[in-house]
Motif scaffolding. Structure first.
Motif, PDB file in Angstrom:
ATOM      1  N   PHE A  64      -2.730 -16.795   2.991  1.00  0.00           N
ATOM      2  CA  PHE A  64      -1.297 -16.711   2.740  1.00  0.00           C
ATOM      3  C   PHE A  64      -0.959 -15.401   2.032  1.00  0.00           C
ATOM      4  N   CYS A  65      -1.759 -15.018   1.053  1.00  0.00           N
ATOM      5  CA  CYS A  65      -1.517 -13.766   0.321  1.00  0.00           C
ATOM      6  C   CYS A  65      -1.582 -12.563   1.264  1.00  0.00           C
ATOM      7  N   VAL A  66      -2.590 -12.536   2.121  1.00  0.00           N
ATOM      8  CA  VAL A  66      -2.726 -11.450   3.101  1.00  0.00           C
ATOM      9  C   VAL A  66      -1.540 -11.468   4.060  1.00  0.00           C
ATOM     10  N   SER A  67      -1.220 -12.649   4.553  1.00  0.00           N
ATOM     11  CA  SER A  67      -0.155 -12.788   5.540  1.00  0.00           C
ATOM     12  C   SER A  67       1.201 -12.393   4.971  1.00  0.00           C
ATOM     13  N   PHE A  68       1.539 -12.938   3.802  1.00  0.00           N
ATOM     14  CA  PHE A  68       2.834 -12.608   3.224  1.00  0.00           C
ATOM     15  C   PHE A  68       2.947 -11.112   2.936  1.00  0.00           C
ATOM     16  N   SER A  69       1.926 -10.554   2.311  1.00  0.00           N
ATOM     17  CA  SER A  69       1.965  -9.126   1.974  1.00  0.00           C
ATOM     18  C   SER A  69       2.122  -8.271   3.222  1.00  0.00           C
ATOM     19  N   GLY A  70       1.338  -8.576   4.235  1.00  0.00           N
ATOM     20  CA  GLY A  70       1.414  -7.807   5.475  1.00  0.00           C
ATOM     21  C   GLY A  70       2.765  -7.920   6.156  1.00  0.00           C
ATOM     22  N   HIS A  71       3.301  -9.117   6.195  1.00  0.00           N
ATOM     23  CA  HIS A  71       4.600  -9.305   6.856  1.00  0.00           C
ATOM     24  C   HIS A  71       5.739  -8.720   6.025  1.00  0.00           C
ATOM     25  N   HIS A  72       5.672  -8.906   4.705  1.00  0.00           N
ATOM     26  CA  HIS A  72       6.741  -8.406   3.836  1.00  0.00           C
ATOM     27  C   HIS A  72       6.821  -6.875   3.887  1.00  0.00           C
ATOM     28  N   PHE A  73       5.674  -6.218   3.819  1.00  0.00           N
ATOM     29  CA  PHE A  73       5.669  -4.759   3.746  1.00  0.00           C
ATOM     30  C   PHE A  73       5.551  -4.063   5.095  1.00  0.00           C
ATOM     31  N   TRP A  74       5.007  -4.736   6.107  1.00  0.00           N
ATOM     32  CA  TRP A  74       4.761  -4.045   7.376  1.00  0.00           C
ATOM     33  C   TRP A  74       5.481  -4.691   8.555  1.00  0.00           C
ATOM     34  N   SER A  75       5.153  -5.947   8.879  1.00  0.00           N
ATOM     35  CA  SER A  75       5.755  -6.580  10.062  1.00  0.00           C
ATOM     36  C   SER A  75       7.277  -6.595   9.995  1.00  0.00           C
ATOM     37  N   PHE A  76       7.805  -7.026   8.849  1.00  0.00           N
ATOM     38  CA  PHE A  76       9.253  -7.150   8.672  1.00  0.00           C
ATOM     39  C   PHE A  76       9.765  -6.228   7.570  1.00  0.00           C
ATOM     40  N   GLY A  77       9.015  -5.180   7.264  1.00  0.00           N
ATOM     41  CA  GLY A  77       9.397  -4.251   6.206  1.00  0.00           C
ATOM     42  C   GLY A  77      10.742  -3.590   6.451  1.00  0.00           C
ATOM     43  N   HIS A  78      11.066  -3.365   7.708  1.00  0.00           N
ATOM     44  CA  HIS A  78      12.342  -2.727   8.045  1.00  0.00           C
ATOM     45  C   HIS A  78      13.539  -3.629   7.745  1.00  0.00           C
ATOM     46  N   MET A  79      13.296  -4.901   7.485  1.00  0.00           N
ATOM     47  CA  MET A  79      14.368  -5.851   7.202  1.00  0.00           C
ATOM     48  C   MET A  79      14.455  -6.174   5.712  1.00  0.00           C
ATOM     49  N   ARG A  80      13.678  -5.471   4.893  1.00  0.00           N
ATOM     50  CA  ARG A  80      13.567  -5.777   3.471  1.00  0.00           C
ATOM     51  C   ARG A  80      14.723  -5.160   2.686  1.00  0.00           C
ATOM     52  N   ASN A  81      15.231  -5.915   1.717  1.00  0.00           N
ATOM     53  CA  ASN A  81      16.227  -5.438   0.752  1.00  0.00           C
ATOM     54  C   ASN A  81      15.608  -5.476  -0.631  1.00  0.00           C
ATOM     55  N   ASN A  82      16.131  -4.698  -1.541  1.00  0.00           N
ATOM     56  CA  ASN A  82      15.665  -4.762  -2.925  1.00  0.00           C
ATOM     57  C   ASN A  82      15.947  -6.144  -3.498  1.00  0.00           C
ATOM     58  N   GLY A  83      14.957  -6.690  -4.175  1.00  0.00           N
ATOM     59  CA  GLY A  83      15.154  -7.961  -4.852  1.00  0.00           C
ATOM     60  C   GLY A  83      15.016  -9.192  -3.994  1.00  0.00           C
ATOM     61  N   ASP A  84      14.653  -9.063  -2.722  1.00  0.00           N
ATOM     62  CA  ASP A  84      14.570 -10.266  -1.891  1.00  0.00           C
ATOM     63  C   ASP A  84      13.134 -10.762  -1.712  1.00  0.00           C
ATOM     64  N   GLY A  85      12.172 -10.194  -2.414  1.00  0.00           N
ATOM     65  CA  GLY A  85      10.771 -10.576  -2.259  1.00  0.00           C
ATOM     66  C   GLY A  85      10.490 -12.025  -2.630  1.00  0.00           C
ATOM     67  N   ALA A  86      11.061 -12.500  -3.737  1.00  0.00           N
ATOM     68  CA  ALA A  86      10.821 -13.884  -4.167  1.00  0.00           C
ATOM     69  C   ALA A  86      11.404 -14.877  -3.157  1.00  0.00           C
ATOM     70  N   ARG A  87      12.587 -14.584  -2.660  1.00  0.00           N
ATOM     71  CA  ARG A  87      13.202 -15.465  -1.652  1.00  0.00           C
ATOM     72  C   ARG A  87      12.351 -15.483  -0.394  1.00  0.00           C
ATOM     73  N   ARG A  88      11.897 -14.315   0.045  1.00  0.00           N
ATOM     74  CA  ARG A  88      11.059 -14.235   1.236  1.00  0.00           C
ATOM     75  C   ARG A  88       9.756 -15.002   1.032  1.00  0.00           C
ATOM     76  N   MET A  89       9.166 -14.874  -0.159  1.00  0.00           N
ATOM     77  CA  MET A  89       7.908 -15.563  -0.416  1.00  0.00           C
ATOM     78  C   MET A  89       8.089 -17.078  -0.394  1.00  0.00           C
ATOM     79  N   ARG A  90       9.135 -17.571  -1.027  1.00  0.00           N
ATOM     80  CA  ARG A  90       9.399 -19.022  -1.014  1.00  0.00           C
ATOM     81  C   ARG A  90       9.573 -19.521   0.411  1.00  0.00           C
ATOM     82  N   ARG A  91      10.363 -18.813   1.174  1.00  0.00           N
ATOM     83  CA  ARG A  91      10.612 -19.234   2.547  1.00  0.00           C
ATOM     84  C   ARG A  91       9.352 -19.149   3.401  1.00  0.00           C
ATOM     85  N   PHE A  92       8.590 -18.088   3.232  1.00  0.00           N
ATOM     86  CA  PHE A  92       7.375 -17.946   4.029  1.00  0.00           C
ATOM     87  C   PHE A  92       6.348 -18.997   3.634  1.00  0.00           C
TER      88      PHE A  92
END
Length: 151
Positions: A64-92
């Motif tokens: 999960f740690c590998v998957s979330f980090s990879g998706h947050h920063f790379w797979s879906f990095g272009h869709m990232r906003n400041n401050g949305d990491g915790a919300r993304r992690m909960r949902r993922f």
């Protein structure tokens, strides 16, 4: 198929190309996370450190740690906003746990209800999850909805 792709308006071609890139990155991260899950679980089991079920959970947590980090920063990095990491992690996490549960249910049903080889059940249960996880990740867990302020 090339002609169908060429006949699309330029905006549609760019969108399809971008989504294909996102799906490709998602597949690479997913393959890495699957490798981490399997190697961790097997190593813990073979070393006698944990029994199968706890070893599988430990593998899932690291994956999960590998998957979330990879998706947050790379797979879906272009869709990232400041401050949305915790919300993304909960949902993922919800999405990953749901996928893990669905995988387990499919495999348990296969093993209980079919006379066919167990390996086919494993392959089926693994094959179902990535597409559903990609859709959930793309459309919900990592989506960038400016009006979406709650989980």
């Amino acid at each position: 198929m090339t002609r169908i792709f060429r006949d699309r308006p330029a905006g549609m071609r760019q969108l399809l190309k971008a989504e294909a890139g996102t799906a490709g990155r998602f597949a690479v991260v997913g393959a890495a996370a699957t490798g981490v899950h399997a190697s961790t679980a097997v190593a813990l089991l073979e070393a006698g450190a944990l029994e199968a079920f706890p070893a599988n959970i430990a593998g899932f947590v690291l994956a999960f740690c590998v998957s979330f980090s990879g998706h947050h920063f790379w797979s879906f990095g272009h869709m990232r906003n400041n401050g949305d990491g915790a919300r993304r992690m909960r949902r993922f996490l919800v999405l990953a746990l749901t996928g893990f549960l669905l995988n387990s249910i499919v495999l348990a049903a296969w093993l209980e209800l079919t006379p066919w080889p167990d390996v086919l059940g494993i392959l089926l249960s693994i094959a179902i999850i990535p597409g559903l996880t990609f859709l959930g990740a793309r459309l919900w867990a990592f989506a960038n909805h400016s009006k979406d302020t709650h989980d």
